[in-house]
Write an enzyme that holds these catalytic residues in place. Structure first.
Site, mmCIF file in Angstrom:
data_model
loop_
_atom_site.group_PDB
_atom_site.id
_atom_site.type_symbol
_atom_site.label_atom_id
_atom_site.label_comp_id
_atom_site.label_asym_id
_atom_site.label_seq_id
_atom_site.Cartn_x
_atom_site.Cartn_y
_atom_site.Cartn_z
ATOM 1 N N ASP A 82 0.839 -1.207 0.000
ATOM 2 C CA ASP A 82 0.000 0.000 0.000
ATOM 3 C C ASP A 82 0.880 1.266 0.000
ATOM 4 O O ASP A 82 2.080 1.200 0.278
ATOM 5 C CB ASP A 82 -0.879 -0.031 1.265
ATOM 6 C CG ASP A 82 -2.156 0.775 1.104
ATOM 7 O OD1 ASP A 82 -2.269 1.555 0.145
ATOM 8 O OD2 ASP A 82 -3.045 0.624 1.968
ATOM 9 N N LYS A 158 -1.013 -8.129 -5.545
ATOM 10 C CA LYS A 158 -1.673 -8.394 -4.257
ATOM 11 C C LYS A 158 -2.959 -7.582 -4.273
ATOM 12 O O LYS A 158 -2.909 -6.348 -4.348
ATOM 13 C CB LYS A 158 -0.777 -7.962 -3.101
ATOM 14 C CG LYS A 158 -1.455 -8.005 -1.722
ATOM 15 C CD LYS A 158 -0.458 -7.673 -0.610
ATOM 16 C CE LYS A 158 -1.101 -7.610 0.768
ATOM 17 N NZ LYS A 158 -0.108 -7.364 1.833
ATOM 18 N N ASP A 160 -6.037 -6.531 -2.277
ATOM 19 C CA ASP A 160 -6.574 -6.444 -0.922
ATOM 20 C C ASP A 160 -8.092 -6.226 -0.985
ATOM 21 O O ASP A 160 -8.647 -6.057 -2.080
ATOM 22 C CB ASP A 160 -5.847 -5.306 -0.177
ATOM 23 C CG ASP A 160 -5.771 -5.574 1.308
ATOM 24 O OD1 ASP A 160 -6.500 -6.442 1.810
ATOM 25 O OD2 ASP A 160 -4.970 -4.897 1.993
ATOM 26 N N SER A 192 -6.718 -11.320 -1.171
ATOM 27 C CA SER A 192 -6.950 -11.201 0.278
ATOM 28 C C SER A 192 -8.392 -11.552 0.645
ATOM 29 O O SER A 192 -8.772 -11.461 1.812
ATOM 30 C CB SER A 192 -6.623 -9.785 0.753
ATOM 31 O OG SER A 192 -5.276 -9.495 0.499
ATOM 32 N N ARG A 217 -4.601 -14.687 1.294
ATOM 33 C CA ARG A 217 -4.505 -14.419 2.730
ATOM 34 C C ARG A 217 -5.767 -14.940 3.389
ATOM 35 O O ARG A 217 -6.866 -14.619 2.974
ATOM 36 C CB ARG A 217 -4.378 -12.908 2.954
ATOM 37 C CG ARG A 217 -2.986 -12.336 2.644
ATOM 38 C CD ARG A 217 -2.004 -12.614 3.772
ATOM 39 N NE ARG A 217 -2.586 -12.238 5.044
ATOM 40 C CZ ARG A 217 -2.667 -10.982 5.482
ATOM 41 N NH1 ARG A 217 -2.146 -10.006 4.776
ATOM 42 N NH2 ARG A 217 -3.235 -10.713 6.638
ATOM 43 N N ASP A 221 -3.418 -9.873 9.832
ATOM 44 C CA ASP A 221 -2.080 -9.380 9.474
ATOM 45 C C ASP A 221 -1.044 -9.792 10.518
ATOM 46 O O ASP A 221 -1.301 -9.727 11.723
ATOM 47 C CB ASP A 221 -2.081 -7.842 9.447
ATOM 48 C CG ASP A 221 -2.845 -7.300 8.257
ATOM 49 O OD1 ASP A 221 -3.413 -8.084 7.487
ATOM 50 O OD2 ASP A 221 -2.859 -6.061 8.121
HETATM 51 C C1 GLA Z 1 -4.143 -4.892 4.893
HETATM 52 C C2 GLA Z 1 -3.315 -6.102 4.466
HETATM 53 C C3 GLA Z 1 -1.856 -5.867 4.801
HETATM 54 C C4 GLA Z 1 -1.367 -4.616 4.100
HETATM 55 C C5 GLA Z 1 -2.236 -3.436 4.507
HETATM 56 C C6 GLA Z 1 -1.922 -2.197 3.702
HETATM 57 O O1 GLA Z 1 -4.172 -4.750 6.284
HETATM 58 O O2 GLA Z 1 -3.769 -7.276 5.080
HETATM 59 O O3 GLA Z 1 -1.079 -6.978 4.397
HETATM 60 O O4 GLA Z 1 -1.402 -4.804 2.719
HETATM 61 O O5 GLA Z 1 -3.624 -3.723 4.306
HETATM 62 O O6 GLA Z 1 -2.731 -1.114 4.024
#
Ligand code: GLA
Length: 439
Positions: A82, A158, A160, A192, A217, A221
């Site tokens: 991010d 990735k 999210d 994710s 995921r 986190d």
């Molecule tokens: C989420 C994801 C993290 C990361 C953050 C970035 O929490 O699970 O791995 O990418 O966003 O803001």
């Protein structure tokens, strides 16, 4: 959204699913480096130039990956997380990097990364905003964002899920899969999605995920602490009946980044993370400062046998076999050529614990085995499945074994190549003194 728009999207979704993302990538769990856990959303390039999210940071990490032996070990994806974007799309509606921190743009950074034999990953979010509030990728932007990433030479996405609802996710994740496919550029697709649905069936459909994503995921986190690593291990193990069958070549559960080399783990705990990620067939994506790594931590991350276990071509995720009242858990992963990995993990907090068992108790067939201790480097031959042995496991540490049968198995050894590295390690360590006590 009107009902005709929703049914239009559903038609698109069905079309997309029939063109699932099967581009031959991620046959083994992806390996590399990702910015998030270590560098977060640090955009302060005035006062913290060395550590802010900028093209300079990614160039530094590309240099380290290519010059310090990481690339040769398989750590090939350099992944932007991010906070790379400007808070507005450009006039054509495309995402754009913040020019003050990425003055050369992403395409130039991708060339820098490719020139060093590495691959570039990027982050986007299936929703109105990224988790840190940068522009998201709502459904109507999926095509253009996939095209933009491909045009920049991106190799990994990735995707999210902040700021989206389950219906949008159900539409958006398959749509992005198809959109990536349509670009014609092979990209690894990390979803994710399950983490936003609690990670378990019936909310999560792991067969569908396996069709459309290369990795996903499932859970919270990771943070820079042993508590966090332990919590993740516990959740994945408690739910292994749902998660373990979902994994295989091209489809991996992702318990999140390796935090080895940061501030929160002791050497023993770092070995535990490496060992568990290896037996769980997890992506090995570090998030640390490769410019400044403790040599012990580097050695753990660069342990060839642990990596080879993780990257085993059969791609079967391991399982927790036993959870003892003593606080010792035993994990097992079957590997190619009738080999296997065993991990003895101590959840104790007092002192090294001497754990007694024998291989037949751990579901091994009758016979004689050779054992290589992955972190001590010692080898023991002639361990009979019915001979009692003991291992000494440090608190919050592991003993990890690579186990191979001594008699050549009846199975034909069609592809010995993945173990060449291992064989040379064995030769190197054959003379060292065994840490095993056969009782
Ligand atoms: C989420 C994801 C993290 C990361 C953050 C970035 O929490 O699970 O791995 O990418 O966003 O803001």
């Amino acid at each position: 959204m009107g009902s005709s728009a929703v049914s239009g999207l559903l038609v698109l979704l069905l079309v997309s699913v029939s063109y699932g993302l099967d581009n031959g990538l991620a046959g083994t769990p992806p390996m590399g480096w990702m910015a998030w856990e270590r560098f977060r959303c640090n955009t302060d390039c005035i006062d913290d130039l060395q550590n802010c999210i900028s093209e300079a940071l990614f160039r530094d990490m590309a240099d380290r990956l290519s010059e310090d032996g990481w690339r040769e070990l398989g750590y090939e994806y350099l992944i932007i997380d991010d906070c790379w974007m400007l808070d507005q799309r450009d006039k054509e509606g495309r995402l754009q990097p913040d020019p003050s921190r990425f003055p050369g743009g992403i395409a130039k950074l991708a060339r820098y990364v490719h020139d060093r034999g590495l691959k570039l990953g990027i982050y986007a979010d299936m929703g109105s905003h990224t988790c840190m509030g940068f522009p998201g990728t709502p459904l109507h932007k999926i095509q253009i964002d996939a095209q933009t990433f491909a045009s920049w030479g991106v190799d990994y996405l990735k995707f999210d899920g902040c700021y989206s609802n389950p219906v949008e996710q159900m539409l958006g994740y398959p749509m992005m899969s198809a959109a990536l496919n349509d670009t014609g550029r092979p990209m690894v697709y990390s979803c994710s999605w399950p983490a936003y649905l609690g990670g378990l069936p019936p909310n999560v459909n792991y067969s569908l995920l396996g069709e459309i994503c290369h990795l996903w995921r499932n859970y919270d986190d990771i943070e820079d602490s042993w508590d966090s690593v332990q919590d993740i291990i516990q959740w994945f193990s408690d739910n292994q009946d749902d998660l373990q069958p979902a994994a295989g070549p091209g489809r991996w559960n992702d318990p999140d980044m390796l935090i080895i080399g940061n501030f929160g783990l002791s050497v023993d705990q770092a070995r535990s993370q490496m060992a568990l990620w290896a037996v769980m067939a997890s992506p090995l994506i570090m998030s640390n400062d490769l410019r400044n790594l403790d040599p012990n931590m580097r050695a753990i991350l660069q342990n060839k046998v642990a990596i080879s276990i993780n990257q085993d071509p059969m791609g079967v995720q391991g399982r927790r076999l036993l959870q003892k009242k003593s606080g010792i858990d035993v994990y097992w992963r079957p590997l190619s050529n009738s080999c296997s990995a065993l991990v003895f993990l101590s959840r104790r907090t007092d002192m090294p614990y001497l754990y007694h068992t024998y291989l037949s108790k751990l579901n091994y067939e009758a016979g004689s085995y050779q054992v290589y201790d992955v972190f001590s480097g010692s080898t023991r031959t002639g361990l009979n499945s019915t001979s009692k042995f003991s291992v000494s496991i440090n608190p919050s540490g592991v003993v990890m074994w690579y186990v191979s049968p001594e008699e050549p198995s009846s199975q034909t050894r069609s592809d010995p190549a993945p173990h060449r590295e291992l064989d040379s390690e064995f030769r190197l360590h054959k003379s060292s003194i065994g840490r095993l006590t056969v009782l």
